[in-house]
Write a protein that holds these residues in place. Structure first.
Motif, PDB file in Angstrom:
ATOM      1  N   LEU A 122       0.835  -1.205   0.000  1.00 35.60           N
ATOM      2  CA  LEU A 122       0.000   0.000   0.000  1.00 35.60           C
ATOM      3  C   LEU A 122       0.873   1.259   0.000  1.00 35.60           C
ATOM      4  CD1 LEU A 122      -3.020  -0.425   2.452  1.00 35.60           C
ATOM      5  CD2 LEU A 122      -3.087   0.083   0.013  1.00 35.60           C
ATOM      6  N   ALA A 123       1.933   1.234   0.794  1.00 38.34           N
ATOM      7  CA  ALA A 123       2.818   2.410   0.860  1.00 38.34           C
ATOM      8  C   ALA A 123       3.485   2.664  -0.490  1.00 38.34           C
ATOM      9  CB  ALA A 123       3.875   2.223   1.950  1.00 38.34           C
ATOM     10  N   THR A 124       3.933   1.594  -1.168  1.00 44.93           N
ATOM     11  CA  THR A 124       4.593   1.795  -2.467  1.00 44.93           C
ATOM     12  C   THR A 124       3.578   2.238  -3.520  1.00 44.93           C
ATOM     13  OG1 THR A 124       4.409  -0.563  -3.005  1.00 44.93           O
ATOM     14  CG2 THR A 124       6.471   0.172  -2.034  1.00 44.93           C
ATOM     15  N   THR A 125       2.330   1.828  -3.364  1.00 47.35           N
ATOM     16  CA  THR A 125       1.281   2.299  -4.272  1.00 47.35           C
ATOM     17  C   THR A 125       1.009   3.787  -4.025  1.00 47.35           C
ATOM     18  OG1 THR A 125       0.311   0.097  -4.170  1.00 47.35           O
ATOM     19  CG2 THR A 125      -1.054   1.829  -5.130  1.00 47.35           C
ATOM     20  N   LEU A 126       0.943   4.158  -2.739  1.00 47.23           N
ATOM     21  CA  LEU A 126       0.696   5.560  -2.384  1.00 47.23           C
ATOM     22  C   LEU A 126       1.814   6.481  -2.860  1.00 47.23           C
ATOM     23  CD1 LEU A 126      -0.667   5.022   1.220  1.00 47.23           C
ATOM     24  CD2 LEU A 126      -1.947   5.993  -0.707  1.00 47.23           C
ATOM     25  N   ALA A 127       3.029   5.922  -2.980  1.00 42.63           N
ATOM     26  CA  ALA A 127       4.163   6.726  -3.452  1.00 42.63           C
ATOM     27  C   ALA A 127       3.897   7.279  -4.846  1.00 42.63           C
ATOM     28  CB  ALA A 127       5.439   5.890  -3.453  1.00 42.63           C
ATOM     29  N   LEU A 128       3.078   6.591  -5.623  1.00 45.88           N
ATOM     30  CA  LEU A 128       2.764   7.053  -6.984  1.00 45.88           C
ATOM     31  C   LEU A 128       1.650   8.097  -6.997  1.00 45.88           C
ATOM     32  CD1 LEU A 128       3.038   3.742  -9.050  1.00 45.88           C
ATOM     33  CD2 LEU A 128       4.807   5.290  -8.279  1.00 45.88           C
ATOM     34  N   GLU A 129       1.234   8.517  -5.795  1.00 48.04           N
ATOM     35  CA  GLU A 129       0.200   9.552  -5.651  1.00 48.04           C
ATOM     36  C   GLU A 129      -1.055   9.265  -6.457  1.00 48.04           C
ATOM     37  OE1 GLU A 129       1.934  13.433  -6.018  1.00 48.04           O
ATOM     38  OE2 GLU A 129       3.212  13.066  -4.277  1.00 48.04           O
ATOM     39  N   PRO A 130      -1.679   8.121  -6.173  1.00 51.75           N
ATOM     40  CA  PRO A 130      -2.868   7.750  -6.933  1.00 51.75           C
ATOM     41  C   PRO A 130      -4.077   8.620  -6.597  1.00 51.75           C
ATOM     42  CG  PRO A 130      -2.506   6.203  -5.134  1.00 51.75           C
ATOM     43  CD  PRO A 130      -1.326   7.129  -5.156  1.00 51.75           C
ATOM     44  N   LYS A 131      -4.879   8.874  -7.612  1.00 52.96           N
ATOM     45  CA  LYS A 131      -6.215   9.430  -7.374  1.00 52.96           C
ATOM     46  C   LYS A 131      -7.189   8.273  -7.223  1.00 52.96           C
ATOM     47  CE  LYS A 131      -5.748  13.732 -10.007  1.00 52.96           C
ATOM     48  NZ  LYS A 131      -4.615  13.527 -10.951  1.00 52.96           N
ATOM     49  N   VAL A 132      -6.956   7.229  -8.033  1.00 52.40           N
ATOM     50  CA  VAL A 132      -7.756   6.008  -7.942  1.00 52.40           C
ATOM     51  C   VAL A 132      -6.807   4.842  -7.693  1.00 52.40           C
ATOM     52  CG1 VAL A 132      -9.337   4.451  -9.136  1.00 52.40           C
ATOM     53  CG2 VAL A 132      -9.486   6.910  -9.557  1.00 52.40           C
ATOM     54  N   MET A 133      -7.047   4.119  -6.609  1.00 49.86           N
ATOM     55  CA  MET A 133      -6.222   2.948  -6.288  1.00 49.86           C
ATOM     56  C   MET A 133      -6.997   1.679  -6.590  1.00 49.86           C
ATOM     57  SD  MET A 133      -4.725   3.816  -2.514  1.00 49.86           S
ATOM     58  CE  MET A 133      -3.477   2.547  -2.424  1.00 49.86           C
ATOM     59  N   LEU A 134      -6.349   0.757  -7.286  1.00 47.56           N
ATOM     60  CA  LEU A 134      -6.953  -0.536  -7.571  1.00 47.56           C
ATOM     61  C   LEU A 134      -6.258  -1.574  -6.697  1.00 47.56           C
ATOM     62  CD1 LEU A 134      -6.982  -0.383 -11.488  1.00 47.56           C
ATOM     63  CD2 LEU A 134      -8.752   0.381  -9.913  1.00 47.56           C
ATOM     64  N   LEU A 135      -7.035  -2.223  -5.837  1.00 52.29           N
ATOM     65  CA  LEU A 135      -6.463  -3.201  -4.907  1.00 52.29           C
ATOM     66  C   LEU A 135      -7.074  -4.571  -5.200  1.00 52.29           C
ATOM     67  CD1 LEU A 135      -6.853  -1.093  -1.600  1.00 52.29           C
ATOM     68  CD2 LEU A 135      -4.875  -1.173  -3.146  1.00 52.29           C
ATOM     69  N   ASP A 136      -6.213  -5.515  -5.582  1.00 51.78           N
ATOM     70  CA  ASP A 136      -6.713  -6.857  -5.906  1.00 51.78           C
ATOM     71  C   ASP A 136      -6.540  -7.769  -4.690  1.00 51.78           C
ATOM     72  OD1 ASP A 136      -7.703  -9.085  -7.187  1.00 51.78           O
ATOM     73  OD2 ASP A 136      -6.299  -9.030  -8.863  1.00 51.78           O
ATOM     74  N   GLU A 137      -7.626  -8.041  -4.011  1.00 46.48           N
ATOM     75  CA  GLU A 137      -7.662  -8.924  -2.844  1.00 46.48           C
ATOM     76  C   GLU A 137      -6.650  -8.512  -1.766  1.00 46.48           C
ATOM     77  OE1 GLU A 137      -8.271 -13.008  -3.574  1.00 46.48           O
ATOM     78  OE2 GLU A 137      -8.738 -12.743  -5.698  1.00 46.48           O
ATOM     79  N   PRO A 138      -6.814  -7.294  -1.224  1.00 43.63           N
ATOM     80  CA  PRO A 138      -5.840  -6.802  -0.249  1.00 43.63           C
ATOM     81  C   PRO A 138      -5.790  -7.591   1.063  1.00 43.63           C
ATOM     82  CG  PRO A 138      -7.705  -5.302  -0.401  1.00 43.63           C
ATOM     83  CD  PRO A 138      -7.851  -6.283  -1.524  1.00 43.63           C
ATOM     84  N   THR A 139      -6.824  -8.337   1.398  1.00 43.16           N
ATOM     85  CA  THR A 139      -6.798  -9.087   2.669  1.00 43.16           C
ATOM     86  C   THR A 139      -6.613 -10.587   2.450  1.00 43.16           C
ATOM     87  OG1 THR A 139      -9.186  -9.558   2.827  1.00 43.16           O
ATOM     88  CG2 THR A 139      -8.447  -7.416   3.640  1.00 43.16           C
ATOM     89  N   GLN A 140      -6.323 -10.962   1.214  1.00 40.66           N
ATOM     90  CA  GLN A 140      -6.208 -12.381   0.893  1.00 40.66           C
ATOM     91  C   GLN A 140      -5.164 -13.073   1.782  1.00 40.66           C
ATOM     92  OE1 GLN A 140      -4.299 -13.216  -2.796  1.00 40.66           O
ATOM     93  NE2 GLN A 140      -5.487 -15.065  -3.176  1.00 40.66           N
TER      94      GLN A 140
END
Ligand code: ADP
Ligand code: MG
Length: 252
Positions: free
Chosen positions: A159-177
């Motif tokens: 999640l932190a590395t995704t946030l580094a890209l400064e997303p407006k829309v985040m796509l998370l594929d099965e984050p609690t899997q």
């Protein structure tokens, strides 16, 4: 009226004659946490790949902020703020937690490693990386080797590395899997926190997570949209109960 930030029209993907995604019309409202659910093989991950252009669509359109993005390259789409999370690969596992976030930040800045840069710009990068680690409660793990992190913490780092890209829309594929109860709770709170001021589209199997987190739910089955609405209406839909929830329906 609320704003649609991400939309698909007639989105279709065929794999040598097999239709994995079949004329999907999806509308994601800005600011929402939107869930994409459905049985295994329903086409959820393929939809994500089509949205971010990791796969070309056979037919149909993807509109992001009103712009057709079907011909843009994946990195261009990420730069526009539509970003999917990726699992930390084995290579990145050898680096420290902090280094992983720094690499993601450098990607966002469009620079590779510049060893000759003045030390203060590296400090600046470190500060931003630490800030992101604090956001996902990983500050105490900054210098740990990533491969040695507990599973739930690795997902937080993603999640932190995704946030580094400064997303407006985040796509998370099965984050609690694959997570135990405590990790699920932590990741749910994390998603709730990082979703503020952003839009999230997530594939999620855990219906408790979906019901507590998501404003709107789209149910896919065999590549098509079976139902859409809030949790109450979707979970009461007999088609959904039959096609997706099955044995779980009694707990809904
Ligand atoms: N690259 C591919 N080539 C052929 N078939 C694929 C490919 N990717 C996915 N599929 C098929 O498309 C269907 C949807 O897969 P997927 O999107 O991964 O489903 P989900 O994420 O909902 O479990 C499945 O039947 C899967 O086998
Ligand atoms: Mg999948």
């Amino acid at each position: 009226m609320s704003n649609v930030i991400l939309e698909t029209r007639g989105l279709t993907k065929e794999f040598s004659g097999f239709t994995a995604v079949d004329s999907v019309d999806l509308q994601v409202q800005e600011g929402h946490i939107h869930a994409l659910i459905g049985p295994n093989g329903a086409g959820k991950s393929t939809v994500f790949n089509l949205l971010t252009r990791f796969l070309p669509a056979t037919r149909g359109a993807v509109l992001y902020q009103g712009q057709a993005i079907g011909k843009l390259a994946p990195d261009r789409i990420a730069r526009l703020g539509l970003v999917r999370s990726f699992q930390i690969s084995a290579v990145f596992g050898q680096m420290s937690v902090l280094e992983n976030v720094r690499v993601a930040l450098q990607r966002e800045l469009g620079t590779s490693f510049h060893f000759w840069k003045p030390a203060n710009s590296l400090d600046h990068l470190n500060q931003r990386a630490m800030h992101l680690l604090e956001l996902v409660d990983l500050q105490d793990f900054a210098l740990h080797k990533t491969a040695e992190l507990p599973y739930g913490r690795k997902r937080a780092l993603e999640l932190a590395t995704t946030l580094a890209l400064e997303p407006k829309v985040m796509l998370l594929d099965e984050p609690t899997q694959g997570m135990g109860h405590e990790d699920v709770e932590r990741v749910v709170e994390l998603i709730r926190k990082v979703a503020v001021g952003r839009t999230v589209l997530m594939v999620e199997h855990n219906l408790r997570v979906v019901s507590s987190l998501c404003h709107r739910i789209t149910v896919l089955a065999r590549g098509s949209v079976l139902a859409e609405g809030d949790y109450a209406s979707v979970s009461a839909n007999p088609l959904v109960r039959e096609a997706y929830m099955g044995k779980e329906a009694e707990h809904v």
